[in-house]
Motif scaffolding. Structure first.
Motif, PDB file in Angstrom:
ATOM      1  N   GLY A   1      24.051  54.711  76.233  1.00 44.17           N
ATOM      2  CA  GLY A   1      22.977  53.729  76.314  1.00 44.17           C
ATOM      3  C   GLY A   1      21.630  54.270  75.894  1.00 44.17           C
ATOM      4  O   GLY A   1      21.288  55.428  76.159  1.00 44.17           O
ATOM      5  N   ASN A   2      20.851  53.411  75.247  1.00 43.82           N
ATOM      6  CA  ASN A   2      19.480  53.753  74.868  1.00 43.82           C
ATOM      7  C   ASN A   2      18.499  53.588  76.016  1.00 43.82           C
ATOM      8  O   ASN A   2      17.360  54.063  75.935  1.00 43.82           O
ATOM      9  N   GLU A   3      18.947  52.909  77.061  1.00 44.27           N
ATOM     10  CA  GLU A   3      18.029  52.569  78.159  1.00 44.27           C
ATOM     11  C   GLU A   3      17.932  53.650  79.224  1.00 44.27           C
ATOM     12  O   GLU A   3      17.202  53.498  80.208  1.00 44.27           O
ATOM     13  N   ILE A   4      18.658  54.755  79.077  1.00 46.57           N
ATOM     14  CA  ILE A   4      18.637  55.803  80.096  1.00 46.57           C
ATOM     15  C   ILE A   4      18.246  57.147  79.489  1.00 46.57           C
ATOM     16  O   ILE A   4      18.468  57.408  78.309  1.00 46.57           O
ATOM     17  N   VAL A   5      17.637  57.981  80.327  1.00 44.41           N
ATOM     18  CA  VAL A   5      17.313  59.359  79.970  1.00 44.41           C
ATOM     19  C   VAL A   5      17.721  60.246  81.140  1.00 44.41           C
ATOM     20  O   VAL A   5      17.805  59.803  82.286  1.00 44.41           O
ATOM     21  N   SER A   6      17.963  61.507  80.865  1.00 44.42           N
ATOM     22  CA  SER A   6      18.334  62.440  81.920  1.00 44.42           C
ATOM     23  C   SER A   6      17.131  62.765  82.795  1.00 44.42           C
ATOM     24  O   SER A   6      15.994  62.827  82.305  1.00 44.42           O
ATOM     25  N   PRO A   7      17.347  62.985  84.082  1.00 47.71           N
ATOM     26  CA  PRO A   7      16.246  63.414  84.949  1.00 47.71           C
ATOM     27  C   PRO A   7      15.572  64.666  84.388  1.00 47.71           C
ATOM     28  O   PRO A   7      16.237  65.579  83.891  1.00 47.71           O
TER      29      PRO A   7
ATOM     30  N   VAL B   1      34.163  70.199  85.491  1.00 46.64           N
ATOM     31  CA  VAL B   1      33.434  69.097  84.868  1.00 46.64           C
ATOM     32  C   VAL B   1      32.564  69.599  83.719  1.00 46.64           C
ATOM     33  O   VAL B   1      31.808  70.556  83.865  1.00 46.64           O
ATOM     34  N   GLY B   2      32.696  68.905  82.583  1.00 47.15           N
ATOM     35  CA  GLY B   2      31.836  69.180  81.444  1.00 47.15           C
ATOM     36  C   GLY B   2      30.806  68.078  81.291  1.00 47.15           C
ATOM     37  O   GLY B   2      31.167  66.917  81.061  1.00 47.15           O
ATOM     38  N   ASP B   3      29.540  68.419  81.435  1.00 49.99           N
ATOM     39  CA  ASP B   3      28.452  67.441  81.306  1.00 49.99           C
ATOM     40  C   ASP B   3      28.043  67.347  79.848  1.00 49.99           C
ATOM     41  O   ASP B   3      27.435  68.261  79.297  1.00 49.99           O
ATOM     42  N   LEU B   4      28.360  66.210  79.226  1.00 43.54           N
ATOM     43  CA  LEU B   4      28.061  66.024  77.809  1.00 43.54           C
ATOM     44  C   LEU B   4      26.818  65.190  77.570  1.00 43.54           C
ATOM     45  O   LEU B   4      26.536  64.784  76.437  1.00 43.54           O
ATOM     46  N   GLY B   5      26.080  64.909  78.640  1.00 44.61           N
ATOM     47  CA  GLY B   5      24.808  64.227  78.478  1.00 44.61           C
ATOM     48  C   GLY B   5      24.943  62.754  78.143  1.00 44.61           C
ATOM     49  O   GLY B   5      25.858  62.074  78.596  1.00 44.61           O
ATOM     50  N   ILE B   6      24.024  62.277  77.332  1.00 44.64           N
ATOM     51  CA  ILE B   6      23.940  60.850  76.997  1.00 44.64           C
ATOM     52  C   ILE B   6      24.180  60.658  75.504  1.00 44.64           C
ATOM     53  O   ILE B   6      23.613  61.367  74.672  1.00 44.64           O
ATOM     54  N   ILE B   7      25.041  59.701  75.172  1.00 41.75           N
ATOM     55  CA  ILE B   7      25.243  59.298  73.781  1.00 41.75           C
ATOM     56  C   ILE B   7      24.592  57.933  73.584  1.00 41.75           C
ATOM     57  O   ILE B   7      24.830  57.006  74.367  1.00 41.75           O
ATOM     58  N   ARG B   8      23.779  57.819  72.568  1.00 45.54           N
ATOM     59  CA  ARG B   8      23.026  56.588  72.350  1.00 45.54           C
ATOM     60  C   ARG B   8      23.938  55.460  71.864  1.00 45.54           C
ATOM     61  O   ARG B   8      25.093  55.682  71.485  1.00 45.54           O
ATOM     62  N   ASP B   9      23.398  54.249  71.891  1.00 43.12           N
ATOM     63  CA  ASP B   9      24.166  53.054  71.520  1.00 43.12           C
ATOM     64  C   ASP B   9      24.393  53.001  70.018  1.00 43.12           C
ATOM     65  O   ASP B   9      23.749  52.249  69.287  1.00 43.12           O
ATOM     66  N   ASP B  10      25.326  53.808  69.568  1.00 43.84           N
ATOM     67  CA  ASP B  10      25.700  53.836  68.164  1.00 43.84           C
ATOM     68  C   ASP B  10      27.211  54.029  68.104  1.00 43.84           C
ATOM     69  O   ASP B  10      27.742  55.016  68.618  1.00 43.84           O
ATOM     70  N   ARG B  11      27.900  53.088  67.489  1.00 40.42           N
ATOM     71  CA  ARG B  11      29.359  53.076  67.503  1.00 40.42           C
ATOM     72  C   ARG B  11      29.956  54.330  66.876  1.00 40.42           C
ATOM     73  O   ARG B  11      30.880  54.939  67.407  1.00 40.42           O
ATOM     74  N   ALA B  12      29.419  54.757  65.751  1.00 41.93           N
ATOM     75  CA  ALA B  12      29.961  55.918  65.059  1.00 41.93           C
ATOM     76  C   ALA B  12      29.744  57.202  65.858  1.00 41.93           C
ATOM     77  O   ALA B  12      30.640  58.047  65.960  1.00 41.93           O
ATOM     78  N   SER B  13      28.548  57.338  66.446  1.00 39.58           N
ATOM     79  CA  SER B  13      28.254  58.534  67.234  1.00 39.58           C
ATOM     80  C   SER B  13      29.154  58.609  68.462  1.00 39.58           C
ATOM     81  O   SER B  13      29.649  59.688  68.832  1.00 39.58           O
ATOM     82  N   LEU B  14      29.370  57.477  69.085  1.00 43.27           N
ATOM     83  CA  LEU B  14      30.218  57.437  70.266  1.00 43.27           C
ATOM     84  C   LEU B  14      31.662  57.786  69.913  1.00 43.27           C
ATOM     85  O   LEU B  14      32.312  58.591  70.586  1.00 43.27           O
ATOM     86  N   ALA B  15      32.168  57.193  68.826  1.00 38.92           N
ATOM     87  CA  ALA B  15      33.546  57.484  68.408  1.00 38.92           C
ATOM     88  C   ALA B  15      33.707  58.953  68.057  1.00 38.92           C
ATOM     89  O   ALA B  15      34.715  59.590  68.400  1.00 38.92           O
ATOM     90  N   ASP B  16      32.722  59.517  67.407  1.00 42.01           N
ATOM     91  CA  ASP B  16      32.776  60.927  67.028  1.00 42.01           C
ATOM     92  C   ASP B  16      32.756  61.821  68.262  1.00 42.01           C
ATOM     93  O   ASP B  16      33.489  62.814  68.344  1.00 42.01           O
ATOM     94  N   GLY B  17      31.915  61.472  69.222  1.00 40.79           N
ATOM     95  CA  GLY B  17      31.845  62.242  70.451  1.00 40.79           C
ATOM     96  C   GLY B  17      33.153  62.220  71.218  1.00 40.79           C
ATOM     97  O   GLY B  17      33.584  63.235  71.785  1.00 40.79           O
TER      98      GLY B  17
ATOM     99  N   GLU C   1      25.423  45.139  72.306  1.00 38.13           N
ATOM    100  CA  GLU C   1      25.115  46.572  72.292  1.00 38.13           C
ATOM    101  C   GLU C   1      26.055  47.381  73.186  1.00 38.13           C
ATOM    102  O   GLU C   1      25.769  48.535  73.506  1.00 38.13           O
ATOM    103  N   ASP C   2      27.162  46.777  73.603  1.00 36.20           N
ATOM    104  CA  ASP C   2      28.179  47.495  74.368  1.00 36.20           C
ATOM    105  C   ASP C   2      29.240  47.981  73.391  1.00 36.20           C
ATOM    106  O   ASP C   2      30.131  47.231  72.986  1.00 36.20           O
ATOM    107  N   HIS C   3      29.148  49.246  73.010  1.00 38.85           N
ATOM    108  CA  HIS C   3      29.938  49.769  71.889  1.00 38.85           C
ATOM    109  C   HIS C   3      31.171  50.571  72.302  1.00 38.85           C
ATOM    110  O   HIS C   3      31.907  51.043  71.436  1.00 38.85           O
TER     111      HIS C   3
END
Length: 418
Positions: A197-203, A231-247, A269-271
Motif C-alpha cells: 500500500g501507498n498509504e502506509i509507512v514504517s514507524p 520471520v523475515g521482515d520485507l517491509g512495504i511494497i507499494r501499490d504496483d502490480r509488477a513490483s508486488l508480483a516480482d517481490g 488499487e487492490d493489486h
C-alpha cells in the motif's frame, strides 16, 4: 521448502467457510522434514520431532508424600492408639538405610525414600510423642497412605511426549525430570512478511499527512514469533502490480510461507489478487468470516501464500483462523481445535446466517459471580483499541443470527489464540 500442489485449496463455491479452509490446510499442507537439536532451556514453544519415552519411572523410587512417620502396613494400629519406638530418620536426598524393624517407626520427610519394609506414612500433624520419646499413632489409617510409589506418575518406557506436540513449560519440566538436556524439534518455519500500500509507512520514517504508520506488519511478526517462526521482515511494497508480483517470486524459493497484509479487496488499487495470479496461482480470496472476508490464498513456486486484509482487527482474526493452522501444519504440529469457553452474553447482537463472526469483548463478573462478556462499545475493523482494551473474541457460528443478554456464547481469550 514446503511445497503445495496447485489444486490443494480447491473448493466448490465462491466463498469458503472457516472449517473448510482449516480442514484443507490440515489435510494438504506438507510439513517440513528438517529437524534440529536444541538445549532444554530453548525448547519451549518448539514442535517435538519424535516421541519421548520415559527413560526412568517417575518418581524413580518410592517416597513419602508428607512429613511424618513411616511404618509397616502389617503393624498399623487397629483398635486404638499405639506407641512405636522411633528408629532412624530419613531426609529427602538421603539413603533409605536399613529395613524397618517390626513394630517400629522411622521419622521421614517429604520426598525421602521409603525404607525397605515400610509402606505407610502417618502425617506428623496426626501423631504425638509420649514421655518416653515414642511416637503415638492413631488407628484407622489404611496401608499405603501418604506414599508415592515408583512409577506412580509415569511408568518406565511410556511415550510421555508425542511427536508433533508444541512444547509448553510443563512439557519442558517433564523432559527435565527425565534427565534430558537436549530435545529434537522441527526446524523453525521461515515466513516472509510484508505490507502493501501507498498509504502506509514504517514507524520511524517520514509520514505524509495522508499516510498511516504500518502497524499490521509488526503485529503479524509478533504473532509469528510466538508461534516459533523465523520471520523475515520485507517491509512495504507499494501499490504496483509488477513490483508486488516480482517481490512474491523472489521470496518463494527461500521461505516456507509468504504472508502479506493489505490490498486483497476488490478496489481498483487492490493489486494482491492480480499479482498472485501473475506470479503463481490464486485459489481462494473470499471466506465467510467477519471481520476478514477478503483473504487471498495461493501458491507461488510451490510455496503457500496468504494475503490478509489491511484492517488490523480483520488481519488479527484471519491470522488466528487461517495463518495459525497453516503454520502448525507446516511445522508438523498436531492440530488442536480452538475450544471456546462458555460465558454469558451481556450484549445484543444481530448477524447474517451462513457467516462466522467474531465479536470483541471484555470479561467481567456478573450476577452470582458468573463470567459475562461485554461487547466493545464501538464497531469497526480498523480500531486497534478494540483489540487492546478487550480480553478476547466471542465466536458466533454460521447458524446464529442474533444474541440476547443472558444467552450462553463461546469465548476465546487472546492468550489461547497465539
Amino acid at each position: 521448502m514446503a511445497q503445495l500442489s496447485d489444486d490443494c485449496f480447491a473448493f466448490g463455491g465462491p466463498m469458503m467457510s472457516v472449517d473448510e479452509a482449516v480442514g484443507i490446510i490440515a489435510a494438504r499442507v506438507t510439513a517440513v522434514h528438517d529437524t534440529e537439536t536444541v538445549a532444554l532451556a530453548q525448547a519451549d514453544g518448539r514442535i517435538l520431532a519424535c516421541d519421548i519415552a520415559a527413560p526412568l519411572p517417575l518418581p524413580p523410587f518410592t517416597n513419602s508424600a508428607v512429613d511424618g512417620y513411616a511404618v509397616r502396613g502389617r503393624d498399623l494400629p487397629q483398635a486404638g492408639e499405639q506407641a512405636f519406638a522411633v528408629t532412624g530418620r530419613i531426609q529427602a536426598g538421603a539413603s533409605a538405610g536399613n529395613a524397618i524393624p517390626p513394630g517400629h517407626a522411622i521419622r521421614i520427610f517429604t520426598g525421602a525414600p521409603m525404607p525397605d519394609g515400610a509402606d505407610t506414612v502417618f502425617m506428623q500433624e496426626d501423631v504425638r510423642i509420649d514421655d518416653a520419646g515414642r511416637v503415638v499413632l492413631p488407628a484407622g489409617l489404611k496401608p499405603g497412605a501418604n506414599v508415592r510409589p515408583a512409577g506412580e506418575d509415569i511408568a518406565l518406557g511410556f511415550a510421555a511426549l508425542k511427536a508433533g506436540r508444541r512444547l509448553r513449560p510443563q512439557d519442558v519440566a517433564l523432559a527435565a525430570a527425565f534427565g534430558l538436556t537436549q530435545i529434537d524439534v522441527m526446524r523453525r518455519i521461515r515466513v516472509a512478511v510484508f505490507s502493501t500500500g501507498n498509504e502506509i509507512v514504517s514507524p520511524g520514517m517520514p509520514r505524509a499527512p495522508s499516510q498511516l504508520f504500518d502497524s499490521n506488519r509488526f503485529m503479524l511478526m509478533a504473532m509469528l514469533a510466538r508461534l516459533g517462526c523465523d520471520v523475515g521482515d520485507l517491509g512495504i511494497i507499494r501499490d504496483d502490480r509488477a513490483s508486488l508480483a516480482d517481490g512474491l517470486k523472489k521470496v518463494a524459493g527461500t521461505h516456507d510461507l509468504i504472508l502479506t497484509t493489505g490490498g486483497v479487496s476488490t478496489g481498483d488499487e487492490d493489486h494482491v489478487k492480480a499479482s498472485v495470479e501473475s506470479a503463481g496461482s490464486l485459489v481462494l480470496w473470499r471466506m465467510a468470516i467477519k471481520p476478514g472476508r477478503p483473504v487471498a490464498m495461493g501458491i507461488i513456486g510451490g510455496t503457500p501464500f496468504i494475503g490478509l486484509p489491511g484492517n488490523p482487527v480483520a488481519s488479527f482474526v484471519t491470522f488466528v483462523h487461517v495463518v495459525r493452522p497453516t503454520i502448525l501444519a507446516l511445522a508438523g504440529a498436531a492440530q488442536a481445535p480452538l475450544v471456546p469457553m462458555p460465558v454469558r452474553a451481556a450484549f445484543t447482537y444481530k448477524k447474517k446466517a451462513g457467516r462466522r463472526e467474531y465479536v470483541r469483548v471484555s470479561l467481567r463478573k456478573g450476577d452470582n459471580g458468573v463470567l459475562e462478556a461485554a461487547k466493545f462499545p464501538r464497531e469497526g475493523a480498523g480500531l486497534l483499541s478494540s483489540l487492546v482494551d478487550t480480553d478476547g473474541l466471542v465466536e458466533l457460528g454460521e447458524e446464529i443470527t442474533q444474541v440476547q443478554p443472558g444467552q450462553t456464547v463461546g469465548f476465546l481469550s487472546y492468550a489461547s489464540l497465539i
